[in-house]
Design an enzyme around this catalytic site. Structure first.
Site, PDB file in Angstrom:
ATOM      1  N   HIS A 170     -14.162   7.732 -10.300  1.00 33.94           N
ATOM      2  CA  HIS A 170     -14.386   9.182 -10.419  1.00 33.94           C
ATOM      3  C   HIS A 170     -15.852   9.569 -10.246  1.00 33.94           C
ATOM      4  CE1 HIS A 170     -10.314  10.416 -11.543  1.00 33.94           C
ATOM      5  NE2 HIS A 170     -10.239   9.293 -12.201  1.00 33.94           N
ATOM      6  N   ASP A 223     -11.386   5.382 -16.500  1.00 28.45           N
ATOM      7  CA  ASP A 223      -9.995   5.458 -16.043  1.00 28.45           C
ATOM      8  C   ASP A 223      -9.865   5.312 -14.535  1.00 28.45           C
ATOM      9  OD1 ASP A 223     -11.419   7.934 -15.969  1.00 28.45           O
ATOM     10  OD2 ASP A 223      -9.552   8.921 -15.382  1.00 28.45           O
ATOM     11  N   GLU A 224      -8.668   4.927 -14.123  1.00 28.15           N
ATOM     12  CA  GLU A 224      -8.245   4.942 -12.720  1.00 28.15           C
ATOM     13  C   GLU A 224      -9.263   4.334 -11.750  1.00 28.15           C
ATOM     14  OE1 GLU A 224      -5.326   8.683 -12.310  1.00 28.15           O
ATOM     15  OE2 GLU A 224      -7.409   9.289 -12.496  1.00 28.15           O
ATOM     16  N   VAL A 225      -9.654   3.098 -12.020  1.00 26.11           N
ATOM     17  CA  VAL A 225     -10.598   2.446 -11.117  1.00 26.11           C
ATOM     18  C   VAL A 225      -9.818   1.744 -10.000  1.00 26.11           C
ATOM     19  CG1 VAL A 225     -12.470   0.765 -10.943  1.00 26.11           C
ATOM     20  CG2 VAL A 225     -12.183   2.126 -13.036  1.00 26.11           C
TER      21      VAL A 225
END
Lengths: 498, 498
Positions: free
Chosen positions: A237, A297-299
């Site tokens: 992100h 998050d969400e790597v």
């Protein structure tokens, strides 16, 4: 007689007394207080003979900036038509009336903290009666009651943030989780790295938050009893970070050569951690809150996997092909940086899978209470966000859905339950900006607020809550909050729409 | 240089020329004009040397109230920063510039009508050049491009209606379908039957539309090129009517005795038609439009069936137990009343099943084009609403869904296609009031607007339309319309939110 309903943050409880004694009715009080003594007697209030006072037992006394400011705000709200309407004066009696407020800590000049007491008592003093009764005694069920605003996917003008803080206070939210940067834009103005916003924001002048604006938000929030918790989400992100900081993001490769695109923050370069240390040092001094949100998050591993330098680092570190180990390596470094700055780190639940040392925010759908159970079993504190993704709209995402959430309904010890410090309403910005923020938040977020503040047994029925929430929504309108309707009907004072 | 984009109703086309010649770019023009000649030349416009004029061939000439008002509005919009900013002046040249507007009918002082011409030409006059070129030639694909507002389920303050008219004009909507009364409330103030609103409105003073307010809406709409089409839906959807008019609704029976509840309007009493005649006489003289919407949808027969007087009337009329015949009897009477008042009746599609003589608005889901085909085959005009129920929110109800509608994609003759006079965006009020009306309408309704205005072949691609609609949405924000975002991103001027 005019109906008025009153609630607010911390100090709004005293309005409850007034609603007991004056022109007011109790239905619209939201969230429901823990204990409330009510009598059938009703008095009209005279603004000329009404006052607030500090209780003798109160830890805070005259000159307390937070309480003084609240007295002023709520006086205006109680007597909203004071200057223009005559009915209040006609109805009112001359008997002096004082509400004594007692709090158990003197947090008057500091910023609200995680352990700030929100316990308070309100005692009405009738000078024409000999009896005094403690009318309200209140405290929150959960210490952490947050709203996440996302200012990266869309820029929210400072005015819209301040307006949200005001609305938050009416529902007793006490944390603004400021998801300030993300892939699409980097509006935070860093003095240390000015290029981050000058190159990474949607616009380098109009679409940034200057440090003085950030301070303005924080000091406004303080007087409203609200903490400001910044999030600098990494290593994923972070696309917008790369625009103003070269060599920060990982160059992705295709067929053995750099493709020109970039992935998550590059975890293998020492310069990355030097940069992060300097950035977090600045952020930590600007944001007084003891918490900082590190994201995590969400790597997406595909870019790291493509990069030969990353791969050889993996080999050197004996991580094999397990990129969660690389991610863990990165997050540990970041947590060490913020710990050294005396900050308490919060991360999204993804991090818990490989790093079990910091506070976790649970956000994924599905069995979120399973995750809460796991995290608390590991002895870590947890914030629950999964059931309160209010950026979603549509008939199924109504207030009742957000009300019918039972954060402690998992098998676990008393100690585990205590580790659930609260919850958070998330307002992600894909489809939300200042044009639709308020009606999308309110009054649906207020449903979550009652869940987080009030006693569960007293507030378990959606049907019972409904008319009270409708009244509360009308009160929000009267206070200038653009809260959308729950169903067919009307309010005495409608939002004028222009 | 500053970017500006311009569109609007009828007269907004001349802004397109300006966008060709001045500081403007063409991307944000919405809906797309039928024909547009564009050159690569760009000039800066000087507000001191800019003017509008009537073309020599124009049917309307100086003093035309509608055009004069439009010139004034759009001058302000074109030079929005005229008084405050210097950049326009600095950039501008001294060469005088005039836009000549030609229309083919002189509809200057009358109300817009169903057959009002919306054809127009814009001719820029460069006094420093010898050539003049007609730059824009435009006309709508469909004559009827409406938005339905529901002021019964929630009351919309007049201000919110006027603001909506303003926004409608920017997308070239030309009909406000005012669903003014329904079950929940009767806000229309009738002089003939004052109890209808004094007893049937949410509040007899604050939640009604006085006749002077109705006139204000109509005369505002006129100058914006918009018709106001009132709907008085009956015999169903009339619960609120019963509060101020006794013996109008059908008393429902349970076990042989009146249950105390009421059903649709009572179709068996002569007094019903006397009442309706007087009401429609008043309404017809207040609303100048030649159309009137009679509703006729969703009639529940159970109450009629329970009522012995209704049943004996059925017997007398030889309707047997077919209550659609009773409904047909009722609607025919109502249509006769409005026909005698020289009004063209419109009804919801339900009525078409048993009465095939008036214009039909198709609203049900499913194969709505099958219905359009049937209605046009019967030689009746049709308005399409089914695919444009914008009161619904949520990720699936996005602008692309409303854009990808092909109103003529049914098998039928050329004559049948001509009977499809247009379409309508419906904004029902169950969950909508002035707090969320604007962001729920805009810019999604603009997608429907382009479908109804522009050439289908030039506007068949969602992907091509997307950036243009994004630009248009930013323009709406700049004009003070609270249009919500389509996706992640930003506008140069954001909505400030307070």
């Amino acid at each position: 007689t005019k109906r008025r309903r009153n609630t607010g943050p911390n100090f709004n409880l005293l309005l409850l007394i007034i609603s007991q004694l004056g022109l007011h009715t109790v239905e619209g009080v939201w969230p429901l207080p823990q204990a409330l003594a009510s009598s059938a007697e009703r008095y009209s209030l005279n603004p000329q003979a009404f006052d607030f006072a500090y209780g003798k037992r109160s830890a805070a006394q005259q000159g307390c900036s937070v309480l003084d400011a609240a007295f002023k705000r709520y006086f205006t709200l109680i007597f909203q038509d004071y200057t223009s309407a005559n009915d209040v004066l006609q109805l009112s009696e001359d008997k002096p009336f004082t509400v004594e407020v007692s709090v158990d800590h003197d947090d008057c000049e500091s910023y609200p903290k995680e352990d700030s007491s929100e316990k308070c008592e309100f005692e009405p003093i009738y000078l024409w009666q000999s009896t005094t009764n403690k009318e309200i005694d209140d405290f929150p069920r959960f210490q952490f009651r947050g709203i996440l605003l996302d200012t990266s996917r869309h820029y929210l003008p400072v005015q819209a943030i301040l307006k949200t803080l005001d609305a938050m206070a009416y529902s007793k939210f006490n944390v603004l989780h400021w998801h300030i940067v993300d892939d699409p834009s980097f509006p935070y103005q860093s003095y240390t790295f000015p290029d981050l916003s000058s190159k990474g924001a949607f616009h380098p002048v109009t679409h940034i938050y200057t440090q003085s604006e950030v301070r303005r938000v924080i000091s406004f929030a303080r007087l409203w009893g609200i903490r400001v918790l910044p999030e600098f989400d990494s290593p994923g992100h972070t696309k917008s970070w790369g625009k103003g900081q070269s060599n920060l993001l990982t160059p992705c490769y295709r067929g053995g050569t750099p493709s020109g695109t970039f992935g998550p923050i590059n975890p293998v370069l020492p310069s990355t951690y030097q940069f992060m240390e300097r950035l977090f040092k600045e952020v930590s001094s600007l944001f007084p809150d003891s918490y900082i949100h590190l994201g995590g998050d969400e790597v997406d591993f595909s870019c790291w996997r493509s990069n030969p330098t990353v791969r050889s680092f993996m080999q050197k570190m004996r991580f094999g092909v397990d990129f969660t180990k690389l991610q863990a390596f990165y997050m540990e470094n970041i947590v060490n940086i913020t710990s050294a700055l005396n900050k308490t780190s919060v991360v999204w639940q993804d991090v818990f899978d490989y790093h079990k040392r910091v506070m976790v925010e649970v956000w994924r759908e599905g069995c979120y209470l399973c995750e809460v159970r796991k995290v608390t079993k590991a002895g870590l504190r947890v914030i629950l966000a999964s059931p309160w993704y209010l950026d979603q709209a549509g008939p199924k995402h109504n207030w009742a859905r957000y009300y019918s959430v039972w954060p402690l309904a998992f098998k676990g010890s008393e100690e585990q339950k205590k580790l659930v410090i609260g919850g958070e309403v998330c307002m992600w910005g894909e489809y939300v900006d200042a044009t639709n923020l308020a009606p999308r938040l309110w009054p649906r977020a207020s449903a979550a607020a009652e869940r987080l503040w009030s006693d569960e047994k007293q507030t378990s029925s959606v049907a019972k809550a409904f008319p009270r929430l409708q009244d509360f929504r009308c009160m929000l309108l009267r206070r200038g909050i653009q809260a959308e309707p729950l169903t067919i009907g009307h309010c005495q004072h409608e939002y004028l729409g222009v």
